[in-house]
Design an enzyme around this catalytic site. Structure first.
Site, mmCIF file in Angstrom:
data_model
loop_
_atom_site.group_PDB
_atom_site.id
_atom_site.type_symbol
_atom_site.label_atom_id
_atom_site.label_comp_id
_atom_site.label_asym_id
_atom_site.label_seq_id
_atom_site.Cartn_x
_atom_site.Cartn_y
_atom_site.Cartn_z
ATOM 1 C CB ALA A 120 -35.542 8.788 37.399
ATOM 2 N N GLY A 187 -41.202 6.365 5.880
ATOM 3 C CA GLY A 187 -40.970 7.727 6.368
ATOM 4 C C GLY A 187 -39.686 8.305 5.789
ATOM 5 N N GLY A 276 -41.051 9.680 12.752
ATOM 6 C CA GLY A 276 -40.964 10.808 13.677
ATOM 7 C C GLY A 276 -40.604 10.370 15.081
ATOM 8 N NE ARG A 277 -35.793 10.557 18.597
ATOM 9 C CZ ARG A 277 -35.502 9.351 19.106
ATOM 10 N NH1 ARG A 277 -35.528 8.275 18.321
ATOM 11 N NH2 ARG A 277 -35.175 9.199 20.369
ATOM 12 C CG ASP A 316 -34.882 15.339 21.430
ATOM 13 O OD1 ASP A 316 -34.276 16.384 21.121
ATOM 14 O OD2 ASP A 316 -34.699 14.243 20.861
ATOM 15 C CG HIS A 448 -9.916 29.642 -5.337
ATOM 16 N ND1 HIS A 448 -11.129 29.335 -5.925
ATOM 17 C CD2 HIS A 448 -8.959 29.257 -6.215
ATOM 18 C CE1 HIS A 448 -10.905 28.792 -7.110
ATOM 19 N NE2 HIS A 448 -9.600 28.730 -7.315
HETATM 20 P P1 FAD Z 1 -31.699 11.989 24.831
HETATM 21 O O1 FAD Z 1 -30.417 12.008 24.105
HETATM 22 O O2 FAD Z 1 -32.833 11.259 24.212
HETATM 23 O O3 FAD Z 1 -31.406 11.378 26.267
HETATM 24 C C1 FAD Z 1 -32.439 11.153 27.180
HETATM 25 C C2 FAD Z 1 -31.935 10.175 28.226
HETATM 26 O O4 FAD Z 1 -32.908 10.107 29.258
HETATM 27 C C3 FAD Z 1 -31.766 8.743 27.725
HETATM 28 O O5 FAD Z 1 -30.446 8.313 27.952
HETATM 29 C C4 FAD Z 1 -32.769 7.931 28.528
HETATM 30 O O6 FAD Z 1 -32.277 6.649 28.877
HETATM 31 C C5 FAD Z 1 -32.933 8.803 29.765
HETATM 32 N N1 FAD Z 1 -34.205 8.607 30.448
HETATM 33 C C6 FAD Z 1 -35.454 8.853 29.978
HETATM 34 N N2 FAD Z 1 -36.363 8.592 30.909
HETATM 35 C C7 FAD Z 1 -35.689 8.172 32.005
HETATM 36 C C8 FAD Z 1 -36.067 7.741 33.313
HETATM 37 N N3 FAD Z 1 -37.346 7.733 33.699
HETATM 38 N N4 FAD Z 1 -35.115 7.362 34.165
HETATM 39 C C9 FAD Z 1 -33.816 7.386 33.816
HETATM 40 N N5 FAD Z 1 -33.393 7.785 32.609
HETATM 41 C C10 FAD Z 1 -34.323 8.180 31.717
HETATM 42 N N6 FAD Z 1 -29.551 15.226 16.326
HETATM 43 C C11 FAD Z 1 -28.640 16.069 15.801
HETATM 44 O O7 FAD Z 1 -28.520 17.197 16.256
HETATM 45 N N7 FAD Z 1 -27.837 15.679 14.754
HETATM 46 C C12 FAD Z 1 -27.934 14.441 14.206
HETATM 47 O O8 FAD Z 1 -27.204 14.113 13.259
HETATM 48 C C13 FAD Z 1 -28.879 13.536 14.753
HETATM 49 N N8 FAD Z 1 -28.987 12.288 14.267
HETATM 50 C C14 FAD Z 1 -29.873 11.418 14.837
HETATM 51 C C15 FAD Z 1 -29.959 10.134 14.331
HETATM 52 C C16 FAD Z 1 -30.836 9.222 14.879
HETATM 53 C C17 FAD Z 1 -30.913 7.830 14.324
HETATM 54 C C18 FAD Z 1 -31.662 9.620 15.989
HETATM 55 C C19 FAD Z 1 -32.613 8.648 16.615
HETATM 56 C C20 FAD Z 1 -31.583 10.897 16.497
HETATM 57 C C21 FAD Z 1 -30.690 11.807 15.935
HETATM 58 N N9 FAD Z 1 -30.585 13.114 16.408
HETATM 59 C C22 FAD Z 1 -29.674 13.975 15.834
HETATM 60 C C23 FAD Z 1 -31.431 13.611 17.503
HETATM 61 C C24 FAD Z 1 -30.651 13.622 18.827
HETATM 62 O O9 FAD Z 1 -30.216 12.316 19.108
HETATM 63 C C25 FAD Z 1 -31.547 14.145 19.932
HETATM 64 O O10 FAD Z 1 -32.026 15.425 19.578
HETATM 65 C C26 FAD Z 1 -30.778 14.268 21.248
HETATM 66 O O11 FAD Z 1 -30.246 13.040 21.640
HETATM 67 C C27 FAD Z 1 -31.701 14.812 22.348
HETATM 68 O O12 FAD Z 1 -30.972 14.919 23.525
HETATM 69 P P2 FAD Z 1 -31.694 14.916 24.950
HETATM 70 O O13 FAD Z 1 -30.618 15.223 25.924
HETATM 71 O O14 FAD Z 1 -32.887 15.767 24.923
HETATM 72 O O15 FAD Z 1 -32.243 13.432 25.162
#
Ligand code: FAD
Length: 481
Positions: A120, A187, A276-277, A316, A448
């Site tokens: 997008a 990290g 970090g992210r 996020d 328990h």
């Molecule tokens: P996301 O899940 O990041 O989804 C965003 C989507 O937007 C993606 O699919 C991407 O393709 C799409 N997108 C972006 N830009 C565009 C564009 N221009 N056009 C079309 N599509 C687009 N969180 C927890 O709560 N518990 C956990 O145990 C946990 N473990 C994790 C382990 C790892 C290894 C990682 C990397 C993360 C983990 N997280 C965990 C964090 C969690 O994955 C994120 O907080 C969560 O996915 C955020 O959701 P979101 O909907 O904000 O975005």
């Protein structure tokens, strides 16, 4: 003007746990909903985050349990050494991901949301162009929800995919089908430690390099000490106050520099960078919008509204805590706001879980955070060493800690560190959301033998009536107005 033009009430960019839940709820509320993603449905969480990482952690735990039979001799267990076919492990993990992402696809379809697969580009607050396999589709929308998530932060001299693919991100490490012999994790946040521990349990030599002076710098030492001890016990090397300074691909060595400036080289077939992210809040035309930012995150109010009318942001991309369940809660909220309700963000706590070994659960205030906010608290802790269930699980490492206001005993926070304590998180969040006091915790009959009894014991300590443990510590400070 493109050939295909869709008009809708709400367009959502991103189908992670924020975006797809928002789309489901919007469609269920009868709004004309379009959801767009360039990748598979389910975002980071389902495809390359929470789910695949927990699957690998589980497989590693099972393998380590079977492989280290000598550690089970005190239970009378002995056995032959198992082997690991990591390609099969990876295929099992991929099957779980496929089941879940297929489920999201199906749910969106049956709710009536229009799904567009493609990148997008946001033209303005009402117009999005989507580059699909069939060409450009223009979406004209009354409301836009930005749910683009986040991306892993790179170290310039250790770029992802660099050195012939030796440098891995959390995404590419989860795609491995062969185990490296040696892995250095740069990290020691929760993602690095969760994955590093799993690879160690699968037999990989793992070293963790962290520039701070402790692992999991977000948590206090009381919570991280049991994890540090366990990392040492399973043979993981952790180098604190140390930075990764360079990689020699030919020698398969990572150079690290300690706080005193001394350099050394560590064997590293692969280097996993988990430093970090960052919110995915630039590019794709997002920059062309008049959005107020909060650092690199999109600033939102308590209804997930950005500074532009009709433009919302969730998950996020709106910053910390970057957790799937926060994104989901915001997704539900934004849909209700778009459907015309007066809902606001009124959560007391967002539980945090580290799936390390042992696991850490943190809900609400820690003692240090309460002290920093000038709140007068009572704190009770109870060690799993005195908990019958922990003994019967052969995992007595860890503790439960309860933090409450000293004046009215309102529970402000609970932290638990121990094996398999993640499932306690929701109940603890419920207690705080419902305004539980120490007495509510202590007067609830805890079954328990369970690990949850440690929470009741910690609450008893905080209330000044310890049952099986020493007296609680009390911090007395004036309560702010
Ligand atoms: P996301 O899940 O990041 O989804 C965003 C989507 O937007 C993606 O699919 C991407 O393709 C799409 N997108 C972006 N830009 C565009 C564009 N221009 N056009 C079309 N599509 C687009 N969180 C927890 O709560 N518990 C956990 O145990 C946990 N473990 C994790 C382990 C790892 C290894 C990682 C990397 C993360 C983990 N997280 C965990 C964090 C969690 O994955 C994120 O907080 C969560 O996915 C955020 O959701 P979101 O909907 O904000 O975005």
């Amino acid at each position: 003007m493109s050939a295909v033009e869709i008009h809708c009430d709400v367009a959502i960019v991103g189908s992670g746990p924020g975006g797809y839940v928002a789309a489901l709820r919007c469609a269920q509320a009868g709004l004309d909903t379009v959801i767009i993603d360039r990748g598979p449905w389910g975002g980071t969480c389902l495809n390359v985050g929470c789910i695949p990482s927990k699957a690998i952690i589980h497989a590693a735990e099972r393998f380590a349990g079977a492989a280290n039979a000598d550690e089970l001799s005190h239970l009378g267990i002995a056995g032959s050494t198992p082997t690991i076919d990591f390609a099969a492990t990876s295929a099992w993990k991929d099957g779980i991901v496929a089941r879940l992402t297929g489920g999201v696809d199906q749910l969106l379809r049956s709710a009536g949301a229009t799904q567009l697969r493609g990148t997008a580009t946001i033209v303005d607050g009402k117009t999005i162009q989507v580059d699909t396999a069939e060409g450009i589709t223009t979406v004209v929308t009354r409301n836009l929800v930005i749910a683009t998530g986040s991306e892993p932060v790179e170290i310039p001299h250790l770029p992802f995919g660099g050195f012939g693919g030796a440098v891995l991100s959390s995404t590419t490490v989860l795609a491995l089908t062969e185990l490296p012999r040696t892995l250095v994790v740069v990290g020691a946040g929760y993602i690095g430690l969760e994955l590093g521990t799993a690879f160690r349990k699968l037999g990989v030599q793992v070293t963790v390099v962290e520039m701070a002076d402790s692992i999991l710098p977000h948590y206090d030492r009381v919570l991280t000490a049991p994890v540090s001890k366990r990392l040492a016990a399973i043979g993981m090397t952790v180098l604190l106050d140390t930075t990764a300074s360079g990689y020699d691909h030919a020698a398969r060595q990572l150079t690290v520099t300690a706080a005193d400036g001394a350099s050394s080289a560590i064997e590293a077939d692969r280097v996993l960078v988990t430093v970090g992210r960052r919110p995915l809040s630039t590019g794709f035309g997002i920059d062309s919008l008049e959005l107020t930012m909060n650092g690199s995150a999109i600033a939102i109010d308590d209804r997930c509204r950005t500074s532009m009318t009709g433009v919302f942001a969730i998950g996020d991309v709106t910053g910390e805590p970057m957790l799937a369940h926060r994104a989901t809660a915001q997704g539900e909220l934004v849909a209700e706001v778009l459907a015309g309700t007066l809902r606001r963000w009124d959560k007391q706590v967002i539980p945090e879980v580290c799936f390390t070994d042992p696991e850490i659960v943190s809900v609400g205030y820690s003692p240090d955070q309460a002290e920093a906010d000038g709140i007068d608290t009572v704190v009770g802790t109870f060690q799993f060493a005195a908990n019958g269930r922990a003994m019967s699980l052969d995992r007595t490492d860890g503790l439960a800690r309860v933090v409450a206001r000293s004046d009215n005993h309102l529970v402000l926070g609970v932290q638990v560190v121990g094996a398999a304590v993640s499932e306690l998180a929701a109940g603890l969040a419920l207690a705080i959301e419902m305004g539980a006091t120490l007495e509510d915790l202590t007067e609830t009959v805890h079954p328990h033998p369970t690990l949850s009894e440690a929470i009741a014991e910690a609450a008893l300590q905080a209330a000044g009536h310890p049952l099986h443990g020493p007296k609680a510590r009390s911090i007395r400070r004036p309560i702010p107005d």
